[in-house]
Write an enzyme that holds these catalytic residues in place. Structure first.
Site, PDB file in Angstrom:
ATOM      1  N   LYS A  45       0.825  -1.195   0.000  1.00 32.84           N
ATOM      2  CA  LYS A  45       0.000   0.000   0.000  1.00 32.84           C
ATOM      3  C   LYS A  45       0.866   1.255   0.000  1.00 32.84           C
ATOM      4  O   LYS A  45       0.396   2.356  -0.286  1.00 32.84           O
ATOM      5  CB  LYS A  45      -0.874   0.019   1.268  1.00 32.84           C
ATOM      6  N   GLU A 101       7.627   2.278  -6.298  1.00 32.00           N
ATOM      7  CA  GLU A 101       7.771   1.824  -4.905  1.00 32.00           C
ATOM      8  C   GLU A 101       7.931   3.015  -3.971  1.00 32.00           C
ATOM      9  O   GLU A 101       8.393   4.082  -4.377  1.00 32.00           O
ATOM     10  CB  GLU A 101       9.002   0.910  -4.785  1.00 32.00           C
ATOM     11  N   ASP A 102       7.561   2.817  -2.723  1.00 30.12           N
ATOM     12  CA  ASP A 102       7.771   3.866  -1.730  1.00 30.12           C
ATOM     13  C   ASP A 102       9.223   3.910  -1.274  1.00 30.12           C
ATOM     14  O   ASP A 102       9.833   4.964  -1.211  1.00 30.12           O
ATOM     15  CB  ASP A 102       6.821   3.682  -0.523  1.00 30.12           C
ATOM     16  N   ASP A 105      14.776  -0.813   0.235  1.00 38.55           N
ATOM     17  CA  ASP A 105      15.522  -1.069   1.469  1.00 38.55           C
ATOM     18  C   ASP A 105      16.535  -2.184   1.188  1.00 38.55           C
ATOM     19  O   ASP A 105      17.588  -1.932   0.613  1.00 38.55           O
ATOM     20  CB  ASP A 105      14.509  -1.416   2.571  1.00 38.55           C
ATOM     21  N   LYS A 133      17.452   3.419   0.656  1.00 40.40           N
ATOM     22  CA  LYS A 133      18.424   3.278   1.749  1.00 40.40           C
ATOM     23  C   LYS A 133      19.506   2.325   1.245  1.00 40.40           C
ATOM     24  O   LYS A 133      19.449   1.121   1.494  1.00 40.40           O
ATOM     25  CB  LYS A 133      17.744   2.668   2.977  1.00 40.40           C
ATOM     26  N   PHE A 154      14.473   4.096  10.024  1.00 39.05           N
ATOM     27  CA  PHE A 154      13.121   3.678   9.679  1.00 39.05           C
ATOM     28  C   PHE A 154      12.236   4.912   9.590  1.00 39.05           C
ATOM     29  O   PHE A 154      12.134   5.684  10.531  1.00 39.05           O
ATOM     30  CB  PHE A 154      12.575   2.700  10.713  1.00 39.05           C
ATOM     31  N   VAL A 155      11.582   5.084   8.442  1.00 39.14           N
ATOM     32  CA  VAL A 155      10.787   6.287   8.216  1.00 39.14           C
ATOM     33  C   VAL A 155       9.318   5.960   7.992  1.00 39.14           C
ATOM     34  O   VAL A 155       8.975   4.871   7.522  1.00 39.14           O
ATOM     35  CB  VAL A 155      11.331   7.098   7.022  1.00 39.14           C
ATOM     36  N   ASP A 161       4.332   3.166   6.444  1.00 40.76           N
ATOM     37  CA  ASP A 161       3.700   2.884   7.725  1.00 40.76           C
ATOM     38  C   ASP A 161       4.645   2.206   8.714  1.00 40.76           C
ATOM     39  O   ASP A 161       5.685   1.663   8.342  1.00 40.76           O
ATOM     40  CB  ASP A 161       2.511   1.938   7.526  1.00 40.76           C
ATOM     41  N   ARG A 167       0.625   6.425   7.819  1.00 43.26           N
ATOM     42  CA  ARG A 167       0.656   6.617   6.362  1.00 43.26           C
ATOM     43  C   ARG A 167       0.154   8.003   5.970  1.00 43.26           C
ATOM     44  O   ARG A 167       0.467   8.514   4.903  1.00 43.26           O
ATOM     45  CB  ARG A 167      -0.234   5.580   5.658  1.00 43.26           C
TER      46      ARG A 167
HETATM   47  P1  IMP Z   1      12.896  -4.329   0.847  1.00 44.34           P
HETATM   48  O1  IMP Z   1      12.247  -5.527   0.247  1.00 44.34           O
HETATM   49  O2  IMP Z   1      13.756  -4.659   2.036  1.00 44.34           O
HETATM   50  O3  IMP Z   1      13.624  -3.450  -0.153  1.00 44.34           O
HETATM   51  O4  IMP Z   1      11.812  -3.421   1.517  1.00 44.34           O
HETATM   52  C1  IMP Z   1      10.626  -3.280   0.986  1.00 44.34           C
HETATM   53  C2  IMP Z   1       9.539  -2.949   1.968  1.00 44.34           C
HETATM   54  O5  IMP Z   1       9.928  -2.874   3.350  1.00 44.34           O
HETATM   55  C3  IMP Z   1       9.072  -1.571   1.614  1.00 44.34           C
HETATM   56  O6  IMP Z   1       8.189  -1.607   0.524  1.00 44.34           O
HETATM   57  C4  IMP Z   1       8.411  -1.176   2.894  1.00 44.34           C
HETATM   58  O7  IMP Z   1       7.109  -1.726   2.939  1.00 44.34           O
HETATM   59  C5  IMP Z   1       9.237  -1.818   3.981  1.00 44.34           C
HETATM   60  N1  IMP Z   1      10.196  -0.842   4.534  1.00 44.34           N
HETATM   61  C6  IMP Z   1      11.534  -0.871   4.453  1.00 44.34           C
HETATM   62  N2  IMP Z   1      12.093   0.176   5.087  1.00 44.34           N
HETATM   63  C7  IMP Z   1      11.065   0.896   5.562  1.00 44.34           C
HETATM   64  C8  IMP Z   1      10.978   2.132   6.294  1.00 44.34           C
HETATM   65  O8  IMP Z   1      11.969   2.786   6.648  1.00 44.34           O
HETATM   66  N3  IMP Z   1       9.726   2.545   6.610  1.00 44.34           N
HETATM   67  C9  IMP Z   1       8.598   1.870   6.256  1.00 44.34           C
HETATM   68  N4  IMP Z   1       8.632   0.737   5.566  1.00 44.34           N
HETATM   69  C10 IMP Z   1       9.850   0.247   5.223  1.00 44.34           C
HETATM   70 MG    MG Z   2       6.009  -1.086   0.737  1.00 44.04          MG
END
Ligand code: IMP
Ligand code: MG
Length: 185
Positions: A45, A101-102, A105, A133, A154-155, A161, A167
């Site tokens: 979301k 994507e938001d 990470d 990040k 963490f943001v 969220d 959100r």
């Molecule tokens: P990744 O698969 O580790 O790249 O992370 C993907 C998902 O982890 C993102 O789409 C977010 O839903 C969640 N996420 C990672 N870091 C954060 C953060 O700092 N705040 C909120 N959600 C995060």
């Molecule tokens: Mg996400």
């Protein structure tokens, strides 16, 4: 907004900076895809707010769809398990697509989604993420459009969220938990 449960919020990116950067990205995408039709794929979301602002800054024939994923529980997350919970509604065969994507990470979610989407034979696939990040990357992912490079914190806010909360914040804030706990899933 008041933080819940003695959580603390510290502004990292103000709404005005986000607004400026999102419209820059929209102009850049418009220029890069001039004369083409474009299809945006938002990751639910978190990316919904970024996508809804960005699409209004894209001056092209543009359509959109959503996809959703979830990561398995904490222990298996390190094994990189991502699962599709909502598929695309429409075929993307032959379309120029951008995955929206938001936050990027570890890179596991986008790496997984790139594989899934490429199986559907789009004409092209680019990646746009509001935040990145780089310091936490596990999978190598090369996003084509990045709003902001941020530190390893963490943001929340602007769609992002913590346990489904925050959100609705207009600014993007660093979330600090009591006792310095790490909010990352
Ligand atoms: P990744 O698969 O580790 O790249 O992370 C993907 C998902 O982890 C993102 O789409 C977010 O839903 C969640 N996420 C990672 N870091 C954060 C953060 O700092 N705040 C909120 N959600 C995060
Ligand atoms: Mg996400």
């Amino acid at each position: 907004m008041k933080a819940a449960h003695s959580e603390r919020l510290r502004i990292l990116l103000r709404r005005s900076a986000i607004e400026r950067r999102v419209s820059q990205l929209g102009r850049q995408i418009t220029a890069d895809f001039r004369g083409e039709r474009l299809h945006l794929i938002g990751v639910l979301k978190g990316a919904s707010i970024f996508l809804s602002d960005l699409i209004r800054d894209i001056r092209l024939e543009v359509s959109l769809d959503f996809i959703a994923v979830s990561s398995y529980g904490q222990s298996s997350r390190s094994s990189g398990q991502v699962r599709l919970t909502k598929d695309l509604d429409n075929s993307i065969e032959g379309l120029h697509t951008i995955l929206i994507e938001d936050i990027l990470d570890t890179g596991r979610t986008i790496a997984y989604l790139q594989r899934v989407i490429l199986q559907r034979k789009p004409r092209s696939l680019h990646v746009a993420t509001l935040l990145s990040k780089s310091g936490r990357r596990v999978k190598e992912v090369r996003p084509d459009y990045v709003g902001f490079e941020i530190p390893n914190e963490f943001v929340v806010g602007y769609g992002l969220d913590y346990a489904e909360r925050y959100r609705n914040l207009r600014d993007i804030c660093v979330l600090e938990l009591p006792g310095g706990r790490d909010p990352h899933p």
